[in-house]
Design a protein around this motif. Structure first.
Motif, PDB file in Angstrom:
ATOM      1  N   GLU A  94      43.791  49.277 -15.162  1.00 13.06           N
ATOM      2  CA  GLU A  94      42.834  48.193 -15.402  1.00 13.06           C
ATOM      3  C   GLU A  94      43.471  46.816 -15.276  1.00 13.06           C
ATOM      4  OE1 GLU A  94      44.403  49.496 -19.475  1.00 13.06           O
ATOM      5  OE2 GLU A  94      43.760  50.452 -17.604  1.00 13.06           O
ATOM      6  N   TYR A  95      44.803  46.735 -15.266  1.00  8.70           N
ATOM      7  CA  TYR A  95      45.484  45.451 -15.091  1.00  8.70           C
ATOM      8  C   TYR A  95      45.372  44.925 -13.654  1.00  8.70           C
ATOM      9  CZ  TYR A  95      47.638  45.270 -19.713  1.00  8.70           C
ATOM     10  OH  TYR A  95      47.850  45.177 -21.074  1.00  8.70           O
ATOM     11  N   ALA A  96      45.075  45.801 -12.704  1.00  2.32           N
ATOM     12  CA  ALA A  96      44.941  45.376 -11.306  1.00  2.32           C
ATOM     13  C   ALA A  96      43.539  44.823 -11.061  1.00  2.32           C
ATOM     14  CB  ALA A  96      45.216  46.553 -10.374  1.00  2.32           C
ATOM     15  N   HIS A  97      43.479  43.664 -10.428  1.00  3.31           N
ATOM     16  CA  HIS A  97      42.176  43.054 -10.121  1.00  3.31           C
ATOM     17  C   HIS A  97      41.450  43.901  -9.086  1.00  3.31           C
ATOM     18  CE1 HIS A  97      39.216  40.133  -8.670  1.00  3.31           C
ATOM     19  NE2 HIS A  97      39.397  39.523  -9.827  1.00  3.31           N
ATOM     20  N   SER A  99      39.428  43.236  -6.691  1.00  4.16           N
ATOM     21  CA  SER A  99      39.312  42.765  -5.307  1.00  4.16           C
ATOM     22  C   SER A  99      40.654  42.499  -4.643  1.00  4.16           C
ATOM     23  CB  SER A  99      38.445  41.501  -5.233  1.00  4.16           C
ATOM     24  OG  SER A  99      39.088  40.406  -5.852  1.00  4.16           O
ATOM     25  N   THR A 100      41.698  42.250  -5.421  1.00  5.03           N
ATOM     26  CA  THR A 100      43.006  41.941  -4.830  1.00  5.03           C
ATOM     27  C   THR A 100      44.031  43.059  -5.016  1.00  5.03           C
ATOM     28  OG1 THR A 100      43.939  40.873  -6.811  1.00  5.03           O
ATOM     29  CG2 THR A 100      42.613  39.494  -5.331  1.00  5.03           C
ATOM     30  N   GLY A 101      43.828  43.909  -6.013  1.00  4.89           N
ATOM     31  CA  GLY A 101      44.795  44.964  -6.310  1.00  4.89           C
ATOM     32  C   GLY A 101      46.025  44.471  -7.039  1.00  4.89           C
ATOM     33  N   CYS A 102      46.105  43.179  -7.315  1.00  3.73           N
ATOM     34  CA  CYS A 102      47.261  42.561  -7.965  1.00  3.73           C
ATOM     35  C   CYS A 102      46.892  42.145  -9.389  1.00  3.73           C
ATOM     36  CB  CYS A 102      47.729  41.352  -7.172  1.00  3.73           C
ATOM     37  SG  CYS A 102      48.186  41.722  -5.461  1.00  3.73           S
ATOM     38  N   LEU A 134      44.231  34.690  -1.873  1.00  2.00           N
ATOM     39  CA  LEU A 134      43.927  33.288  -1.617  1.00  2.00           C
ATOM     40  C   LEU A 134      42.417  33.059  -1.643  1.00  2.00           C
ATOM     41  CD1 LEU A 134      45.707  30.809  -1.125  1.00  2.00           C
ATOM     42  CD2 LEU A 134      45.259  31.063   1.307  1.00  2.00           C
ATOM     43  N   GLU A 135      41.655  33.999  -1.111  1.00  2.00           N
ATOM     44  CA  GLU A 135      40.193  33.873  -1.137  1.00  2.00           C
ATOM     45  C   GLU A 135      39.681  33.939  -2.569  1.00  2.00           C
ATOM     46  OE1 GLU A 135      38.148  32.976   1.357  1.00  2.00           O
ATOM     47  OE2 GLU A 135      40.109  32.671   2.318  1.00  2.00           O
ATOM     48  N   TRP A 136      40.238  34.854  -3.367  1.00  2.00           N
ATOM     49  CA  TRP A 136      39.837  34.928  -4.772  1.00  2.00           C
ATOM     50  C   TRP A 136      40.176  33.618  -5.485  1.00  2.00           C
ATOM     51  CZ3 TRP A 136      42.933  34.594  -9.198  1.00  2.00           C
ATOM     52  CH2 TRP A 136      42.268  34.858 -10.401  1.00  2.00           C
TER      53      TRP A 136
END
Length: 268
Positions: A94-97, A99-102, A134-136
């Motif tokens: 759950e720590y990974a966003h 849309s970005t996976g980071c 960057l888009e996020w």
């Protein structure tokens, strides 16, 4: 004024190990004790990456054990020493966003919007932001327009005039352009093991020296000649107001002994 605390460059190792001859777990315990004693009224503690020295499960588990003693909430992202899959195995996916996976996320503290970016990239010492990140970031800046915005990430966003500049954020102009257009008031980083402050492209920034060894800000020369010191340990005490941001670079461990050069043999 509202405030929060920043720690960076923990470099935790498994029990019985040292990092560059330093007991980094003991240092983190000292930082936790200092925060509980002096910053118990802070909104939260933000950990800005290089959580584990080798990105291993035992070190992440040890770090989690130590920060559990903090009396304020904890939020964190990753640095170049970290391993994202291993971290997620220990702390949870759950720590990974989504849309970005980071480990990218946003926080609100009174009027201020705080955006945290995960600049770690597998196998890379320098930092990197993906197109998705960057888009996020741009979307978050647009959504927060009109509010004070602070950004936190592990890697320094510009050259500091020192021999280690090649390990900073790659393609920083993409980030700086977005930050300037989005009205970012301050960028806080770790990574460089030194305290700096400045403005780049109209964007103010500061770096926190962190919990590990300190690097002397030598102007130029070969990286092998740069002095490293075993302290002091430093945190950032960040004060947020409607009209400004103040960052105190605060020492929680006061020691400044030069380390032997062989402890820091560099290979690229």
């Amino acid at each position: 004024m509202s405030r929060f605390v920043v720690l960076s460059d923990l470099h935790i190792v498994p029990k019985g190990d040292l990092s560059h001859a330093l007991d980094t777990a003991e240092r983190l315990e000292m930082a936790v004790q200092h925060i509980n004693a002096h910053h118990a009224d802070a909104a939260f503690c933000l950990l800005l990456g290089d959580l584990a020295d080798e990105g291993d499960a035992a070190s992440y588990a040890r770090m989690r054990e130590i920060i559990a003693d903090l009396n304020i909430p904890v939020h964190l992202t990753l640095g170049n020493h970290d391993d994202r899959p291993c971290f997620l195995d220990v702390f949870g996916s759950e720590y990974a966003h989504e849309s970005t996976g980071c480990l990218d996320f946003g926080l609100d503290l009174d009027e201020t919007r705080i955006l945290v970016l995960d600049t770690s990239e597998p196998g890379l010492t320098a930092g990197r932001l993906s197109d998705a990140q960057l888009e996020w970031f741009k979307a978050e800046l647009a959504a927060a327009r009109g509010r004070p915005i602070l950004v936190a990430l592990h890697h320094a966003i510009t050259a500091l005039g020192v021999p280690t500049d090649f390990i900073n954020l790659e393609e920083p102009e993409r980030f700086i352009e977005a930050a300037r257009a989005g009205g970012v008031r301050m960028v806080i980083s770790g990574h460089v093991h030194m305290s700096t402050a400045g403005v780049v492209g109209g964007v103010p920034f500061t770096t926190i020296a962190g919990c590990h060894y300190n690097i002397f800000p030598q102007m130029g020369g070969d990286i092998a000649t740069v002095p490293r010191f075993d302290g002091p340990g430093q945190l950032g005490n960040v004060l947020l107001g409607k009209d400004g941001i103040v960052v105190h670079h605060e020492t929680f461990f006061d020691r400044h002994v030069r380390q032997p050069a062989p402890l820091h043999a560099w290979s690229t």
